[in-house]
Structure formats: structure tokens, C-alpha cells
Design an enzyme around this catalytic site. Structure first.
Site, PDB file in Angstrom:
ATOM      1  N   HIS A   1       0.900  -1.307   0.109  1.00 22.77           N
ATOM      2  CA  HIS A   1      -0.085   0.192   0.022  1.00 22.77           C
ATOM      3  C   HIS A   1       0.901   1.309  -0.015  1.00 22.77           C
ATOM      4  O   HIS A   1       2.233   0.995   0.183  1.00 22.77           O
ATOM      5  CB  HIS A   1      -0.953  -0.023   1.188  1.00 22.77           C
ATOM      6  CG  HIS A   1      -0.170   0.072   2.451  1.00 22.77           C
ATOM      7  ND1 HIS A   1       0.431  -0.819   3.070  1.00 22.77           N
ATOM      8  CD2 HIS A   1      -0.483   0.987   3.379  1.00 22.77           C
ATOM      9  CE1 HIS A   1       0.583  -0.519   4.252  1.00 22.77           C
ATOM     10  NE2 HIS A   1       0.248   0.647   4.492  1.00 22.77           N
TER      11      HIS A   1
ATOM     12  N   HIS B   1       1.299   3.862   1.835  1.00 23.95           N
ATOM     13  CA  HIS B   1       2.003   4.649   3.210  1.00 23.95           C
ATOM     14  C   HIS B   1       3.435   4.650   3.033  1.00 23.95           C
ATOM     15  O   HIS B   1       4.147   3.771   2.476  1.00 23.95           O
ATOM     16  CB  HIS B   1       1.475   4.098   4.411  1.00 23.95           C
ATOM     17  CG  HIS B   1      -0.011   4.269   4.820  1.00 23.95           C
ATOM     18  ND1 HIS B   1      -0.778   3.682   5.626  1.00 23.95           N
ATOM     19  CD2 HIS B   1      -0.862   5.207   4.002  1.00 23.95           C
ATOM     20  CE1 HIS B   1      -1.855   3.826   5.670  1.00 23.95           C
ATOM     21  NE2 HIS B   1      -2.200   4.979   4.925  1.00 23.95           N
TER      22      HIS B   1
ATOM     23  N   ASP C   1       5.713   4.713   5.009  1.00 18.82           N
ATOM     24  CA  ASP C   1       6.591   3.951   5.767  1.00 18.82           C
ATOM     25  C   ASP C   1       6.523   2.589   5.120  1.00 18.82           C
ATOM     26  O   ASP C   1       7.327   1.547   5.714  1.00 18.82           O
ATOM     27  CB  ASP C   1       6.225   3.794   7.304  1.00 18.82           C
ATOM     28  CG  ASP C   1       4.877   3.212   7.572  1.00 18.82           C
ATOM     29  OD1 ASP C   1       4.023   3.487   6.771  1.00 18.82           O
ATOM     30  OD2 ASP C   1       4.657   2.284   8.632  1.00 18.82           O
ATOM     31  N   HIS C   2       5.961   2.516   4.075  1.00 11.37           N
ATOM     32  CA  HIS C   2       6.094   1.190   3.102  1.00 11.37           C
ATOM     33  C   HIS C   2       6.538   1.367   1.549  1.00 11.37           C
ATOM     34  O   HIS C   2       6.854   0.239   1.043  1.00 11.37           O
ATOM     35  CB  HIS C   2       4.601   0.502   2.963  1.00 11.37           C
ATOM     36  CG  HIS C   2       4.123  -0.064   4.325  1.00 11.37           C
ATOM     37  ND1 HIS C   2       4.154  -1.287   4.755  1.00 11.37           N
ATOM     38  CD2 HIS C   2       3.861   0.702   5.551  1.00 11.37           C
ATOM     39  CE1 HIS C   2       3.545  -1.245   5.875  1.00 11.37           C
ATOM     40  NE2 HIS C   2       3.347  -0.315   6.278  1.00 11.37           N
TER      41      HIS C   2
ATOM     42  N   HIS D   1      -7.228  -0.685   5.202  1.00 11.03           N
ATOM     43  CA  HIS D   1      -6.351   0.035   5.875  1.00 11.03           C
ATOM     44  C   HIS D   1      -6.148   1.087   4.897  1.00 11.03           C
ATOM     45  O   HIS D   1      -6.246   2.479   5.227  1.00 11.03           O
ATOM     46  CB  HIS D   1      -5.148  -0.713   6.143  1.00 11.03           C
ATOM     47  CG  HIS D   1      -3.936  -0.057   6.542  1.00 11.03           C
ATOM     48  ND1 HIS D   1      -4.032   0.564   7.920  1.00 11.03           N
ATOM     49  CD2 HIS D   1      -2.966   0.405   6.105  1.00 11.03           C
ATOM     50  CE1 HIS D   1      -2.788   1.203   7.984  1.00 11.03           C
ATOM     51  NE2 HIS D   1      -1.964   1.075   7.118  1.00 11.03           N
TER      52      HIS D   1
ATOM     53  N   ASP E   1      -0.136  -4.056   6.247  1.00  8.61           N
ATOM     54  CA  ASP E   1      -0.941  -3.612   7.414  1.00  8.61           C
ATOM     55  C   ASP E   1      -2.448  -4.051   7.532  1.00  8.61           C
ATOM     56  O   ASP E   1      -3.238  -3.140   8.099  1.00  8.61           O
ATOM     57  CB  ASP E   1      -0.907  -2.031   7.460  1.00  8.61           C
ATOM     58  CG  ASP E   1       0.564  -1.645   7.654  1.00  8.61           C
ATOM     59  OD1 ASP E   1       1.558  -2.431   7.944  1.00  8.61           O
ATOM     60  OD2 ASP E   1       0.747  -0.372   7.516  1.00  8.61           O
TER      61      ASP E   1
ATOM     62  N   HIS F   1       4.556  -5.016  10.602  1.00  9.41           N
ATOM     63  CA  HIS F   1       4.834  -4.049  12.029  1.00  9.41           C
ATOM     64  C   HIS F   1       5.101  -4.946  12.901  1.00  9.41           C
ATOM     65  O   HIS F   1       4.167  -6.114  13.103  1.00  9.41           O
ATOM     66  CB  HIS F   1       3.862  -2.962  12.481  1.00  9.41           C
ATOM     67  CG  HIS F   1       3.892  -2.000  11.247  1.00  9.41           C
ATOM     68  ND1 HIS F   1       4.549  -0.538  11.549  1.00  9.41           N
ATOM     69  CD2 HIS F   1       3.172  -1.581  10.204  1.00  9.41           C
ATOM     70  CE1 HIS F   1       4.329   0.122  10.663  1.00  9.41           C
ATOM     71  NE2 HIS F   1       3.283  -0.294   9.707  1.00  9.41           N
TER      72      HIS F   1
END
Ligand SMILES: [Fe+2]
Length: 256
Positions: free
Chosen positions: A57, A59, A61-62, A115, A134, A172
Site C-alpha cells: 500500500h 503509506h 513507511d512502506h 487500511h 498492514d 509491523h
């Protein structure tokens, strides 16, 4: 049977980048790219050449390492078709039913919205592994940022239908906090009580609690157990549809 090496790299505050490697075919993919430097240094130590980034996805942090990894290695970037504009450097967009050739393996794409609305998971049946980003965590589930509870529940149900011995790799390390919350909605569950102790011990030793496995999640993850009578009674929702019980558990976790 071909062998797939799978390596988790803990990075940023609580993310995992995951490298998958088919030695015979000489291909390596990074599931998401939270931290390019951490991924590059692991590749170097292993002597692996990065050929793919597979984003779950959009985001940051990905996907934050996509461009650097591409520049450094020439890898191709694959990501969700519903989020194409938000995936840096994307070369190929994929969705439900698509397959990705990866050395001796075939990677199957599952749409798992909730998400984010375009969130996808990557399932490798032959390796008995799924990479869920996530959407699902050990004893937890992702926050619903863009979708709604019914959508997320349907995504989780899709994962629940995979073979029971499927190893689940998540984005995570949230497990200890998830276990504490899980005990508030499913306190009598002996398997959960035992697992909560086990993950505390693992984290105390600085070890990862992931991957998890589908059969363990079905026993201990309250987000996958809205049909369980004890949980329904505790929430005062004996006759509600599963997705509404799931939504209530998600609401309570948001406030925990
Ligand atoms: Fe995310």
C-alpha cells in the site's frame, strides 16, 4: 521442491521489510521498502541482487525506499493498481487475481482493502507464505484509514480462507500491545493467555514475534473471532453479524 529464503529486516521504529530470495533463479524481492539503507546493507551482506519491490500500500513507511532502491539496483517496482499515483517509481500495477512470476514461484495478488482502499497482499502458495502489509497483525488487525469495517472484515476473511499452515508476514511489530488488548475482549482464551506470555518473552530478548501462522491467529486473534460466543457476549452483541462485532472490536482497540 524449490526453496524460498525469507528474511525479515526490522527497521524504522517498528516496521519490517521482508526480503524473499530464490537462490536457484537469482531473484530477490523486498516486500515494501520502509528503509532503503537497511535493505541495501542486508542485500550486500547476503550477496543478493534486488530484482523486485512489491508494495502492499502507499503509506510512506512502506514505499519510502522505492526510488532509492530502484536507482541503486535497477529493480522493478510493483504495487496496487488502485494506488498507482501514490506509489513512487511504480512500473507494474496489480490487483486481485493477478500473478507475478518470481523465479520458481508464482506470487498471487489478493485485494485486501480497508487500511487503505487499494491495499493488496502477496500470497505464494508453494512457499506457504502470505505478505499482508498492514491488513492483519499477530493478534491484531490494521487500522481502517480509508475503507470501512465491512470492507476490512471481507479482506480478513479472504486471508482466513488460505491454508491453515500459511505463514503470515506483517508490516509491523505490534504484537505485545495487540496481545494486551486481545486479552480485554477474549480473557478466558487459554491459547491467547499462553501466547501473550510467549511474545512478552520473545520481545524481552529482542526477538521478532513474526511471522505468525494462520492457525495460531484463528485461535488467538480476536479480530478473526467475531463468531465466538464468549467474545460476542462480552461485547453485548450476541446476534449481530460478524462484521459488526469485528467493527466493535476495532473501535475498542482505537480507543485502547
Ligand atoms: Fe500503513
Amino acid at each position: 521442491m524449490p526453496k524460498l529464503d525469507i528474511l525479515q529486516i526490522a527497521c524504522l521504529s517498528d516496521n519490517y521489510a521482508i526480503l524473499i530470495h530464490d537462490e536457484e533463479a537469482g531473484v530477490t524481492a523486498s516486500i515494501d521498502s520502509p528503509d532503503a539503507e537497511a535493505i541495501l546493507s542486508t542485500l550486500k551482506i547476503r550477496g543478493w541482487r534486488l530484482t523486485h519491490v512489491l508494495n502492499t500500500h502507499h503509506h510512506a513507511d512502506h514505499t519510502g525506499g522505492n526510488l532509492r532502491l530502484k536507482e541503486e539496483t535497477g529493480c522493478i517496482v510493483i504495487g496496487p493498481q488502485a494506488e498507482t499515483e501514490r506509489i513512487p517509481g511504480i512500473d507494474r500495477a496489480v490487483g486481485e487475481g493477478d500473478t507475478i512470476a518470481f523465479g520458481n514461484f508464482e506470487i498471487r495478488v489478493l485485494d485486501t482493502p480497508g487500511h487503505t482502499v487499494g491495499h493488496i497482499a502477496y500470497w505464494i502458495p508453494e512457499a506457504r507464505a502470505v505478505f499482508v502489509g498492514d491488513t492483519l497483525f499477530a493478534m491484531g488487525a490494521g487500522r481502517i484509514f480509508e475503507g470501512n469495517a465491512e470492507m476490512m472484515w471481507n479482506s480478513l476473511k479472504k486471508i482466513m480462507q488460505l491454508p491453515l499452515d500459511t505463514e503470515i508476514y506483517c508490516g509491523h511489530e505490534y504484537t505485545v500491545a495487540n496481545a494486551q488488548f486481545a486479552l480485554t475482549v477474549d480473557p478466558e482464551n487459554l491459547a491467547l493467555q499462553n501466547r501473550a506470555k510467549e511474545v512478552d518473552q520473545l520481545r524481552a530478548k529482542g526477538q521478532p514475534t513474526l511471522p505468525t501462522r494462520l492457525d495460531r491467529e484463528l485461535e488467538t486473534n480476536p479480530f478473526l473471532r467475531p463468531n465466538v460466543t464468549a467474545i460476542r457476549e462480552r461485547l453485548g452483541m450476541p446476534f449481530a453479524p460478524d462484521w459488526k462485532v469485528f467493527a466493535e472490536i476495532r473501535e475498542r482497540k482505537n480507543k485502547a
